[in-house]
Scaffold this motif. Structure first.
Motif, mmCIF file in Angstrom:
data_model
loop_
_atom_site.group_PDB
_atom_site.id
_atom_site.type_symbol
_atom_site.label_atom_id
_atom_site.label_comp_id
_atom_site.label_asym_id
_atom_site.label_seq_id
_atom_site.Cartn_x
_atom_site.Cartn_y
_atom_site.Cartn_z
ATOM 1 N N PRO A 1 -9.611 2.857 1.341
ATOM 2 C CA PRO A 1 -10.405 1.709 1.794
ATOM 3 C C PRO A 1 -10.755 1.815 3.279
ATOM 4 O O PRO A 1 -10.110 2.519 4.053
ATOM 5 N N ARG B 1 0.849 -1.186 0.000
ATOM 6 C CA ARG B 1 0.000 0.000 0.000
ATOM 7 C C ARG B 1 0.888 1.240 0.000
ATOM 8 O O ARG B 1 1.792 1.366 0.827
ATOM 9 N N ARG C 1 -3.024 0.303 -4.130
ATOM 10 C CA ARG C 1 -2.921 -1.053 -3.605
ATOM 11 C C ARG C 1 -2.374 -1.946 -4.709
ATOM 12 O O ARG C 1 -2.913 -1.973 -5.816
ATOM 13 N N ASP D 1 -12.113 5.680 -8.632
ATOM 14 C CA ASP D 1 -12.513 5.517 -7.240
ATOM 15 C C ASP D 1 -11.607 4.559 -6.484
ATOM 16 O O ASP D 1 -11.512 4.614 -5.264
ATOM 17 N N ASP D 2 -10.955 3.654 -7.215
ATOM 18 C CA ASP D 2 -10.105 2.658 -6.566
ATOM 19 C C ASP D 2 -8.818 3.257 -6.020
ATOM 20 O O ASP D 2 -8.175 2.652 -5.169
ATOM 21 N N TRP D 3 -8.425 4.420 -6.514
ATOM 22 C CA TRP D 3 -7.180 5.004 -6.021
ATOM 23 C C TRP D 3 -7.345 6.409 -5.481
ATOM 24 O O TRP D 3 -6.400 6.989 -4.952
ATOM 25 N N GLN E 1 -4.137 -2.924 -8.225
ATOM 26 C CA GLN E 1 -5.541 -3.264 -8.033
ATOM 27 C C GLN E 1 -6.393 -2.034 -8.319
ATOM 28 O O GLN E 1 -6.738 -1.260 -7.421
ATOM 29 N N VAL E 2 -6.752 -1.862 -9.584
ATOM 30 C CA VAL E 2 -7.488 -0.672 -9.977
ATOM 31 C C VAL E 2 -8.423 -1.003 -11.133
ATOM 32 O O VAL E 2 -8.054 -1.717 -12.055
ATOM 33 N N ALA E 3 -9.663 -0.514 -11.011
ATOM 34 C CA ALA E 3 -10.628 -0.660 -12.098
ATOM 35 C C ALA E 3 -11.150 0.696 -12.547
ATOM 36 O O ALA E 3 -11.745 0.817 -13.599
ATOM 37 N N ARG F 1 -10.127 6.884 -3.367
ATOM 38 C CA ARG F 1 -10.896 6.655 -2.143
ATOM 39 C C ARG F 1 -10.133 5.693 -1.243
ATOM 40 O O ARG F 1 -9.725 4.622 -1.668
#
Length: 235
Positions: free
Chosen positions: A201, A165, A224, A195-197, A190-192, A199
């Protein structure tokens, strides 16, 4: 071996308050990691008894609020915190004392890379590098922690499926890190979508550095990455 570039700034800030200084002096002797003088590897069995189910490493934990939170919310996990800033070590110990957290914890005071080079392969389940010094001037970029050599070390130390991380509020450092992380064959981002990077977790608590960045109008990024399965071939 060439001299290692310093990735840290000052060692200590304001003088410690009497209570924090006393806590540091009392707790640090049993928590501090001393690297074997003969160059031997440093196995988890030399640090923890009994051996933990999982082992997390935080590099440069600052004031320690993230590490203290993770310790309180991850039973069965042992932690290594590496920090060069002595005041941050004292602050972490104060937080752990206040929350009454009993956790397998060891501390390395110094350059985390010296410690990492002595750990065995595939020993870490998770590594945190949160808001490291961005060294924004071009002539200082060589001091940034995210370098190919450091990523090679992390790839060796993380278990297959282990997680790295990384967070930063500096756009230049984000671009630098993304390029090097994306180029490294051992890591899968780990990204789609954004918002995945953008926001954080739920199991990633805020830190004082994040709060400072947001107050200043800077938007942090939270990356991540998972350690890809080893194929047996050289990477």
């Amino acid at each position: 071996m060439a001299a290692r570039r310093n990735i840290y700034g000052r060692r200590q800030g304001r003088p410690l308050r009497a209570g924090r200084k006393a806590l540091l002096e009392a707790a640090l002797p049993r928590l501090e990691i001393a690297l074997p003088a003969d160059g031997r590897p440093l196995s988890p069995g030399m640090l923890f008894d009994p051996l933990p189910e999982r082992l997390f490493l935080e590099i440069g934990f600052g004031g320690g609020e993230h590490l203290a939170w993770q310790a309180a919310h991850n039973p069965g996990t042992a932690f290594i915190g590496a920090e060069y800033f002595v005041t941050g070590v004292a602050t972490l110990l104060g937080q752990l004392q206040e929350q009454g957290t009993e956790v397998p914890l060891r501390l390395y005071i110094g350059d985390a890379r010296d410690l990492m080079e002595r750990l065995p392969d595939a020993v870490l389940d998770r590594v945190f590098i949160l808001f490291p010094d961005p060294w924004p001037k071009a002539r200082h970029h060589k001091r940034r922690l995210i370098q190919r050599e450091t990523l090679d070390l992390l790839a060796r130390l993380l278990k297959d499926g282990g997680e790295l991380r990384f967070a930063t509020d500096d756009p230049g450092y984000l671009s630098w890190a993304l390029q090097r992380l994306s180029d490294h064959p051992a890591f899968a981002w780990q990204v789609a979508g954004p918002d995945d990077w953008r926001r954080r977790p739920d199991d990633w608590p805020p830190t004082r550095y994040e709060a400072k960045a947001l107050k200043a109008g800077r938007r942090p990024a939270y990356l991540r990455l998972l350690r890809r399965p080893r194929s047996g071939a050289a990477e």
